[in-house]
Structure formats: C-alpha cells, structure tokens
Design an enzyme around this catalytic site. Structure first.
Site, PDB file in Angstrom:
ATOM      1  N   ALA A 438       0.839  -1.196   0.000  1.00  0.00           N
ATOM      2  CA  ALA A 438       0.000   0.000   0.000  1.00  0.00           C
ATOM      3  C   ALA A 438       0.870   1.240   0.000  1.00  0.00           C
ATOM      4  O   ALA A 438       2.015   1.211   0.446  1.00  0.00           O
ATOM      5  CB  ALA A 438      -0.900  -0.027   1.230  1.00  0.00           C
ATOM      6  N   LYS A 481      10.525  -1.906   2.086  1.00  0.00           N
ATOM      7  CA  LYS A 481      11.501  -2.063   0.988  1.00  0.00           C
ATOM      8  C   LYS A 481      11.543  -3.515   0.518  1.00  0.00           C
ATOM      9  O   LYS A 481      11.473  -3.803  -0.672  1.00  0.00           O
ATOM     10  CB  LYS A 481      12.898  -1.606   1.448  1.00  0.00           C
ATOM     11  CG  LYS A 481      12.920  -0.148   1.864  1.00  0.00           C
ATOM     12  CD  LYS A 481      14.262   0.296   2.334  1.00  0.00           C
ATOM     13  CE  LYS A 481      14.688  -0.323   3.651  1.00  0.00           C
ATOM     14  NZ  LYS A 481      13.874   0.113   4.796  1.00  0.00           N
ATOM     15  N   THR A 482      11.667  -4.419   1.493  1.00  0.00           N
ATOM     16  CA  THR A 482      11.711  -5.838   1.144  1.00  0.00           C
ATOM     17  C   THR A 482      10.404  -6.251   0.486  1.00  0.00           C
ATOM     18  O   THR A 482      10.396  -7.013  -0.491  1.00  0.00           O
ATOM     19  CB  THR A 482      11.948  -6.683   2.414  1.00  0.00           C
ATOM     20  OG1 THR A 482      12.993  -6.098   3.152  1.00  0.00           O
ATOM     21  CG2 THR A 482      12.286  -8.108   2.089  1.00  0.00           C
ATOM     22  N   HIS A 700       2.237  17.823  36.758  1.00  0.00           N
ATOM     23  CA  HIS A 700       3.201  17.876  35.651  1.00  0.00           C
ATOM     24  C   HIS A 700       2.456  17.723  34.322  1.00  0.00           C
ATOM     25  O   HIS A 700       2.607  18.543  33.415  1.00  0.00           O
ATOM     26  CB  HIS A 700       4.227  16.752  35.846  1.00  0.00           C
ATOM     27  CG  HIS A 700       5.311  16.738  34.823  1.00  0.00           C
ATOM     28  ND1 HIS A 700       6.607  17.090  35.109  1.00  0.00           N
ATOM     29  CD2 HIS A 700       5.299  16.418  33.507  1.00  0.00           C
ATOM     30  CE1 HIS A 700       7.347  16.975  34.022  1.00  0.00           C
ATOM     31  NE2 HIS A 700       6.555  16.558  33.031  1.00  0.00           N
ATOM     32  N   GLU A 701       1.637  16.709  34.252  1.00  0.00           N
ATOM     33  CA  GLU A 701       0.895  16.429  32.997  1.00  0.00           C
ATOM     34  C   GLU A 701      -0.117  17.545  32.722  1.00  0.00           C
ATOM     35  O   GLU A 701      -0.326  17.926  31.556  1.00  0.00           O
ATOM     36  CB  GLU A 701       0.167  15.088  33.105  1.00  0.00           C
ATOM     37  CG  GLU A 701       1.075  13.873  33.248  1.00  0.00           C
ATOM     38  CD  GLU A 701       2.025  13.724  32.061  1.00  0.00           C
ATOM     39  OE1 GLU A 701       1.708  14.163  30.958  1.00  0.00           O
ATOM     40  OE2 GLU A 701       3.126  13.180  32.284  1.00  0.00           O
TER      41      GLU A 701
END
Ligand SMILES: Nc1ncnc2c1ncn2[C@@H]1O[C@H](COP(=O)(O)OP(=O)(O)OP(=O)(O)O)[C@@H](O)[C@H]1O
Length: 924
Positions: A438, A481-482, A700-701
């Site tokens: 794809a 790629k493969t 913190h978040e």
C-alpha cells in the site's frame, strides 16, 4: 608367552645348535680353530639335564652331582672315530643313561611319586642308530656341546624319538656309509634342539600325570612314546568321535554336536584369532641385550651378519636369518624385522671392543663383520612430530565430511564460499503482488519498469534502450523495501534471491567476494531473476569512510566484486539487482553510478493517505465490524510517523487484544489500546506511586496539557494518563500534531510554542510545589536539542547568523571557534529562557485550569480530549485539516496520535509529561 620361557633356552641352547649348523658353513674352520676351553660346561649345559632329573615341576631342582658332571664331560671328550669306537660309545651312553636313571632314582627315593614312569627306551637297533648319528653330529663340536648332544640322546632313549629322526635313522640304516649332508645335519640339529627343549618341558607335564603314566606303563616298546603321540591321538580321537556318532545315530543316543566349517569361516576365524592374539600378545620387534650377551650368544658363534650403529648410542644386530631360523625355528630372532639392540657408551669404545673381539677370534680383516652408521628418528618421535599435522588434516577431513553430510553442502568449511542467498520460487513462495504494497505510489511506478523489462525485454531492446541494472531502495526501517522487492518478483513471475549484506561478511578472507560470485553465478543460471540484497550498507559503505581506523579490505573487495559482477552483466542478461538500505548516505558512490544501481528509490514513512492504505491492506486480514473508511482515517490520524511495519504490528496487536477480551470482532477501542501500547508500552499496574508522587505527576501532565491547549502552535492534547507505562514512564500523553496535518515545516513560532509546552511540566511543578522533581529531564533534553538546532542549523538566531554547524559525531573537532561556541551556548540558553518565560506566564495565568485538570486526572487517572473540552471549553483555535473530521464527535473515546516524527529536517520534539515518558515514535 612362548617367548618368556624360550628366551633362556635360546641363549643356553643356541651354542649347541649353532655349533652343529656351522659345520657346513663357511666359518666352520674359523670356529673349529677357536679355543674351545672358553666355554664352560656349566654355562652351556642345556636345561634338559636338570629338567629330566626333576619330575615334579613344583619341586625344587635337585643339585647336580659335580662328579657326574665331570664324568659326563670326560665322556663327552672322547671322540669315537671308528665303528668300534661307536660301539664303545654306545655302551658308554647306555651305561651313562642307566647311571643317570639310577642316580635320579636314588636321589628321589625319598619322594617316590616324583619318579618318571612310563619311559620307553628305544629298541636296540634304534638306540644303536641314534647313537651313531649323534656321534656324527658331535664330530667337530666342542666337548661341552658333545655333552649336550649326549644328554639329548640320553633323553631320547628314555622318551622315544620323533618321526623325522626315525626317518633319518631308517635312511641311515639303508645306507650306513653315506655321510650326513648339510640339510640333514641342520635338520638333525633342529630335532635335537627341539627334542631337548620339548623333553624339558613336556616330560614334566606329560609324565607327571598319573593317568598318562599308568596308561603309559602298560605300553610295550613297540608303541610310539607318549610325547610324540599327539598327531596319532588326534587321529584316533577323530575316529572315535566318528564311531560315537554312528553309534549314537544307530542307538538313538545323545547326538554329538557337529561344527561345520567352511573355508570362509575358517579364514575369518583365523584372521580374527590372529588379530586378537596380536592385540593381546603383540610380537616383539626388538629386544635389548648387553654387549656380553651379544658377544657370547651371537658374535662368537658367527651368527652376526651386520652391525648398525644408530644415533651413535645404539647398535642394531642383524643376524643370519636362515641360520637362526634353522636352529631355532621358534625364536623371535628368526623372524623378519626382528632385531637385537645393545647400547654403547661411545662409538670409539664400541669400535675398539669390536676390533678386540675380532682379533680374539682370529677373524681376518677381510671377513670382519661390517659396521654401518645411521641416524634414525624413533617411531614415537616421528609420530609426535607429525602429530599436529595429522591432527589438523584429520580435523579438516572430519569437518569436510560433516559439511558434506549436512546443511546441503553449504555449511562447513567447503561451503563457506557459497552464497547464503535464499531462493524463492515465484510459483510457490512469492505470493506478494503490488496490490499488497500500500502507498508508495511513486516507488511502485519506478520499480514497475523492472517488472515490465523482466516480463517483456523485447519491448526495450528493440528501441535500443538499456534496462537499468538495479535499484537501491532506501528508507527508514519497516517502510516496506523488502516487501516492494518481493512484489516486484511476484509481479514479474521470476525467481527471487534474497540475501542480507551482512551474510557476505565472514571472518575468513576472500569469502565475501566468493559468495558474491556464487550468488551471481546462481542467478545467471536461472535468468530472468531478481537478486535482493538487504542492508547493502553492510558491504557497500563508502570505501573512503570505511577505511578510517585501519580499513576493511575484505568488505572493500566484496563491494568491488559486486561492482564487477554488475558491470559484467550483458544487456541481454535479465538479472535485476535490488538493494535495500536504511543509510543511503553512507553508500559508496561507485555503487550508485549509472550502470550499476541506476535507480535510487527513496521510500519514506507513509503519509496520512499512505497509512490509510496500509491500514486498509492489513485490516482486510482481521475481523472487524467498524466502518472501514472511518476506521482507517481515524487510525491513520492517530499514527503519524508510523512505518508500514508499525501499522501491521498495531493491527495485529488490536486483534490480539480483542481475542484476549473474547470479543467477536476487533473494535475501535482495541485499535486505540493497541496504538497506545505500541507507542507507550505496556501499562504497568505493578508500579504503585505514593499519593505525593501521583500528585506531582498529575500537575506535571496538567501543565503540559494546558500549554498544548492554549498555545496556538502547540500540539493539542488528545489523551493523558498517569498510569505508569513502558520502561519507567510514569505518565503518558498523546497530542495532535500541530496544525492537524503531517508536519513538514516548522516555524519559529511553532518551535517556541512547542518548547514552552515541553517545559510546561517542570513550570507547573515549580508553581504548585515547594520543590521540583527529576521527572523533567527528558523534557530538557528535547528543549535543548530544539533550541540548538534553531541556532546551529536553521539559522534562527540573529547572533550566530545563517550558518549550519550541524553536529557531526564523526568529526573530532568542532567546526567553529571558541567564541562561536560561546555564542551558540548563549543563544541556546536565551531561546530556552524565552520559552520558559512564555510557559510560566501562561501557567501562572491559567493556574485554576491547571488545578482542575490535575484534580480530575488524580480521580480518573486518564483524560481524553472530550474531558478537556468539558473542563476548559473548546480550544480557542481552529483545528484545521483532516484530524478534526475524526476527533470532533461528541463522546468519542479519543486516542490521539503521537507527535510528528523527527525527519531529517523536522524537529518533532515533544514534551514529556513525566519522567522518561515515551511519546516519540522514533524512540520506540
Ligand atoms: N507499504 C506497505 N504495505 C503493506 N504492508 C507494509 C508496507 N510497508 C511495510 N509493510 C509491512 O511491514 C512489514 C515489514 O516490511 P519490510 O520488511 O518490507 O520493511 P523494510 O523496509 O524492508 O525494513 P528493513 O529496512 O528493516 O529491512 C511487511 O512485512 C509488511 O507487513
């Protein structure tokens, strides 16, 4: 065994036997002239006399009567030279024998059971004949030897004579005047020797036996004496067994077991027996003697043929084999390759002694025993010196055998130069088609040309077009790629050789080029075909770069071989070489030149559209009832920066999660969990934070979330959780990429907002707590890198200007002056300080919102985009692009994507909500 009791006999008896044998030899005169007084009767007397006197082998031997001895010697000295003398001699012998028996009888009166029974004297005619023969043999012998012969005769008179002797006697009787010839003399000497030895041994055994003796006592003089009856016994035994057998058959008695032996069995048995015997009692090849033994036993008797001085310290005695064999058929000295050795102090002393000995015996110079000199390496030393070589050859042989027996001949030492390429057959193995790949449309168009060349080469050749030899497919790992190379083979329907670049590299020199040759040779045999070399950078690295630090000739020669092979193709040869690499920048320029890897196809991580297509390909394999168009869109929006392999992994992970939950089909939540898991790692329920730590993580978040929500160019938060995940991450957050699209360019504003957002965690901690934690270290790292890149690469600092000082790890020295370095440091710090101020201003202003988000987080542990909208109201900035399409729905459980990935020129740094949080796909 035999040797052990023969050895003393040999020494004692050899003299008597030899003296007879040499009567006919060339040296007879010499020896006859020798002063015989040197032999003492005591030394030379055969053991027969003592043995004969001792019936019971266990009894101590009775001492000899010195009177008898001297008398015997005296008698022996008498040499009858006429018939009268012979008669006289005969009488003497008889008398002596009688005396001897008498002596023995009287000496053993105390032990009557020791008297040898059953002795059958010869008849008168035979006695006379034997005496006659003995007299003839004694002629010319020293008196001590004559005495030995006399004693043998004496024994024979009591024990009987063997067939051979009887034959000689009969011959004599027929022709009494005839002189004994050489052969007969030698034969007789042998018989006498054997006779005396056998008598010594066997009389003890045979006549000590009561049964035999009682039987023997019944025999009359006509019967063969017991000691020579063995062959007759054998015959009668055979006859008896025959008789028994026929009787048994007739009467139905016990059957006699019969062995049927054919020639083959006999031969095999004989061979095995011999082998067994030899391994149990290995025959002697040599024996060490002393100079004295050599002198008295061999030298003085003329038995020595040659002497060889070996290594100047040993002398090998070579004897006259025939003479020894005739005299002592059972002596090892009669065997071929048997030698006596004696040690010498020095060659000079040996030569002196030998000269003296020759002189003593009066041997003229011309007849002296020849002496040779040799240097010989002992067998053991030779074996030892050849040992390692033999070992290596053996090991090589063994390895080659192993190689031949297993691994299809490709493993082992002789398969080392063979290519390790796996060959896939298009009919059976390669089912991949372009439809399975794809995205990457441009790459497909490029590579399609190879397919059409392999399918229809005529179309190109008729126009005079040369087809590219190969293509390099480059791109990040897992981008297909493969897969593309396989699809090329699958589409064109040709065999496909797949090999990894690292498989050419071995520790042996010359293996790489040889494997390349083999690979191309195999490929040429099956044209048309495709060779795919994965990770070609393992061998195709730039030669100039690779040589740094000593060089790598083997790798270079492998590369050269590939270049040569690719050059060597005929234009008609339909072999296409495709190569894959993640590092096209390090490849040797020679590889990339036209005529080799003509095409360079770059395959990047898929775009939003590419991800959709890849999701579509992989979603086909799983069961889901979701709307595929929406699902793929949403999932691809959630996964920016994912490679094809990541997407395949995500889909598979979702199916696994669904299966674990016993779901009938894979749902959106499963996919989102899968993405979370791929990005952030496993939820770590076992890591329990204490309330204070949890509060810190939450604030913190919340700081990050508020920054993302209210900075225009920052990435808005999609999901935040304070459940520990992955490797040490205490919180986890997902953000929408800035602008809602894949990001290709970053502006200063975007960078500043992103840096400010990244610092949001630490700033929030500072605002809300007395102290700060170590949880922001990763944030600082990102901020520093972004600021440094702005200054040194992107020309975003007016002070440094438009220069690029990209940090190159291979360079040992910085490409700028100290002053520039100081300026860079100052500029980086200035930018970070600016971002910090921007963040602090915002979070101070939005302190209440931070608290709300943090408190909600502490209660719910996880917030999604909708929660933020609920708490904070809609984001003050429009979310352009496709993302809003998939994340605007009310109540949707959002699992927003990670931040954009850092490309070559893209910053992609994102804030870390908590310590070591993993929020960048590249860090996975
Ligand atoms: N474009 C794609 N379409 C469909 N699946 C893909 C695509 N790209 C990658 N994949 C999936 O990812 C897997 C791994 O891809 P592949 O082995 O081709 O990656 P690669 O680029 O060769 O990686 P590497 O550089 O590490 O060798 C494939 O088996 C396939 O399932």
């Amino acid at each position: 065994m035999a040797a052990s009791f023969l050895r003393p006999n040999l020494i004692r008896q050899s003299r008597a036997a030899y003296q007879c044998a040499i009567c006919t030899s060339r040296r007879a005169t010499l020896l006859a002239a020798r002063p015989r007084t040197q032999y003492t009767s005591k030394l030379l007397r055969p053991p027969v006399s003592r043995t004969y006197a001792t019936v019971n082998s266990g009894d101590p031997k009775p001492p000899k009567d010195p009177k008898d001895e001297s008398k015997t010697e005296k008698d022996s000295q008498t040499k009858p030279d006429s018939k009268k003398d012979v008669d006289q001699q005969k009488q003497t012998e008889e008398q002596k024998g009688a005396e001897s028996v008498k002596t023995e009888s009287s000496s053993s009166e105390d032990a009557k059971d020791a008297t040898p029974p059953g002795f059958v004297p010869l008849n008168e005619r035979e006695t006379k004949a034997i005496t006659e023969v003995a007299t003839m043999i004694k002629n010319g012998l020293p008196k001590s030897q004559s005495q030995a012969v006399d004693e043998a005769v004496h024994v024979m008179k009591k024990g009987g004579i063997p067939h051979e002797l009887r034959e000689v006697l009969e011959e004599r009787q027929k022709n009494p005047t005839k002189r004994l010839d050489l052969a007969t003399t030698v034969k007789l000497v042998g018989i006498f020797t054997k006779m005396s030895r056998m008598t010594a041994q066997q009389i003890r055994e045979e006549y000590g036996n009561d049964k035999v003796s009682s039987k023997s006592s019944k025999t009359d003089g006509k019967e063969e004496p017991k000691i020579f009856e063995q062959s007759n016994k054998g015959d009668s035994g055979r006859e008896k067994s025959k008789q028994n057998r026929s009787e048994g058959q007739k009467t139905g008695g016990p059957r006699v077991f019969e062995f049927k032996l054919d020639t083959g069995t006999i031969l095999i048995t004989a061979f095995l027996s011999y082998y067994l015997y030899r391994s149990l009692f290995p025959g002697e090849a040599s024996r060490d003697i002393t100079w004295q033994e050599f002198r008295t036993t061999f030298f003085d008797k003329g038995l020595v043929d040659k002497l060889t001085v070996i290594n100047r310290n040993k002398v090998r005695v070579e004897l006259h084999r025939e003479a020894v064999a005739n005299l002592y058929p059972e002596s090892p000295a009669a065997r071929q390759n048997f030698y006596y050795y004696f040690s010498i102090g020095s060659v000079e002393s040996f030569e002196r002694k030998l000269d003296d000995a020759h002189a003593e015996l009066g041997i003229p110079q011309s007849e002296r025993i020849p002496v040779a000199y040799a240097d010989e390496v002992p067998l053991s030393a030779a074996i030892l010196s050849f040992g390692p070589t033999i070992l290596i050859i053996g090991a090589l042989f063994w390895m080659s055998r192993r190689a031949a027996s297993g691994g299809g001949g490709q493993s082992g030492i002789f398969g080392i130069g063979k290519s390790r390429a796996k060959k896939f057959n298009h009919e059976t193995d390669i089912k991949v088609k372009f439809a399975d790949v794809a995205g990457m449309d441009e790459a497909k168009v490029e590579i399609m040309e190879f397919v059409s060349f392999l399918k229809d080469p005529g179309r190109y050749s008729q126009l005079g077009a040369k087809i590219p030899r190969g293509a390099i497919l480059s791109g990040p790992p897992g981008t297909g790629k493969t897969l593309l190379a396989k699809a090329t083979a699958g589409e064109s329907g040709v065999p496909f050789f797949s090999v990894s670049g690292s498989e050419f590299v071995e520790m042996f020199v010359g293996v790489g080029p040889s494997r390349v040759r083999d690979l191309f040779a195999n490929a040429r045999k099956t044209t048309p075909c495709i060779i795919f070399i994965d990770e070609i950078d393992a061998i195709g690295k730039s030669r100039a770069k690779g040589n740094f630090g000593g060089g790598n000739d083997e790798r270079e020669s492998t590369l050269n071989q590939i270049l040569t092979e690719m050059d060597g193709f005929n234009t008609s040869e339909q072999v296409v070489v495709l190569a894959g690499t993640n590092r096209p920048d390090v490849l040797d320029k020679a590889l990339m030149r036209p005529g080799r890897f003509d095409r360079h196809i770059s395959i990047d991580r898929p775009t939003m559209d590419g991800r959709k297509q890849i999701f579509m390909v992989h979603l086909k394999k799983i069961v889901t009832n979701e709307d595929l168009a929406h699902l793929t869109g949403r999932l691809s929006a959630l996964t920016p920066g994912f490679s094809g392999a990541d997407i395949a992994n995500c889909v598979n992970e979702a199916a696994l999660i669904a299966a674990r939950a016993n779901a009938k089909s894979v749902e959106m939540t499963h996919f989102e969990q899968a993405i979370e898991r791929v990005i952030g790692g496993l939820e770590k329920k076992s890591v329990v934070l204490n309330p204070e730590e949890k509060k810190t993580v939450a604030y913190h978040e919340a700081g990050h979330a508020i920054c993302g929500w209210f900075f225009k160019y920052a990435d808005p938060l999609l999901k935040v959780s304070i459940i520990p995940r992955g490797q040490g991450a205490l919180g986890y957050a997902q953000y929408l990429p800035a602008g809602g699209n894949d990001v290709y360019l970053m502006s200063v504003k975007q960078l500043m907002d992103r840096m400010a957002m990244t610092l949001g965690g630490r700033v929030s901690e500072e605002i809300w707590f007395d102290t700060v934690t170590s949880g922001a270290s990763d944030d600082f790292n990102k901020v520093t890198r972004m600021a440094t890149a702005m200054v040194t690469e992107w020309g975003m600092s007016s002070k440094i200007g438009y220069l690029n000082y990209k940090d190159d790890e291979q360079k040992l020295h910085k490409p700028f002056s100290e002053e520039t370095a100081r300026n860079i440091d100052q500029e980086v710090k200035r930018i970070v300080d600016e971002a910090y101020r921007q963040c602090k201003d915002l979070l101070t202003e939005k302190k209440a919102e931070v608290q709300k988000i943090a408190e909600e987080l502490l209660t719910k542990e996880m917030l999604v985009r909708d929660d933020l909208v609920r708490i904070l109201g809609p984001r003050p900035f429009e979310d352009p692009g496709e993302f809003s399409k998939y994340f605007s729905g009310e109540g949707q459980k959002s699992a927003p994507p990670p931040p954009p990935v850092e490309g070559n020129d893209m910053p992609g740094e994102m804030p870390s909500p908590a310590a070591r949080k993993i929020d960048d796909v590249q860090q996975l």
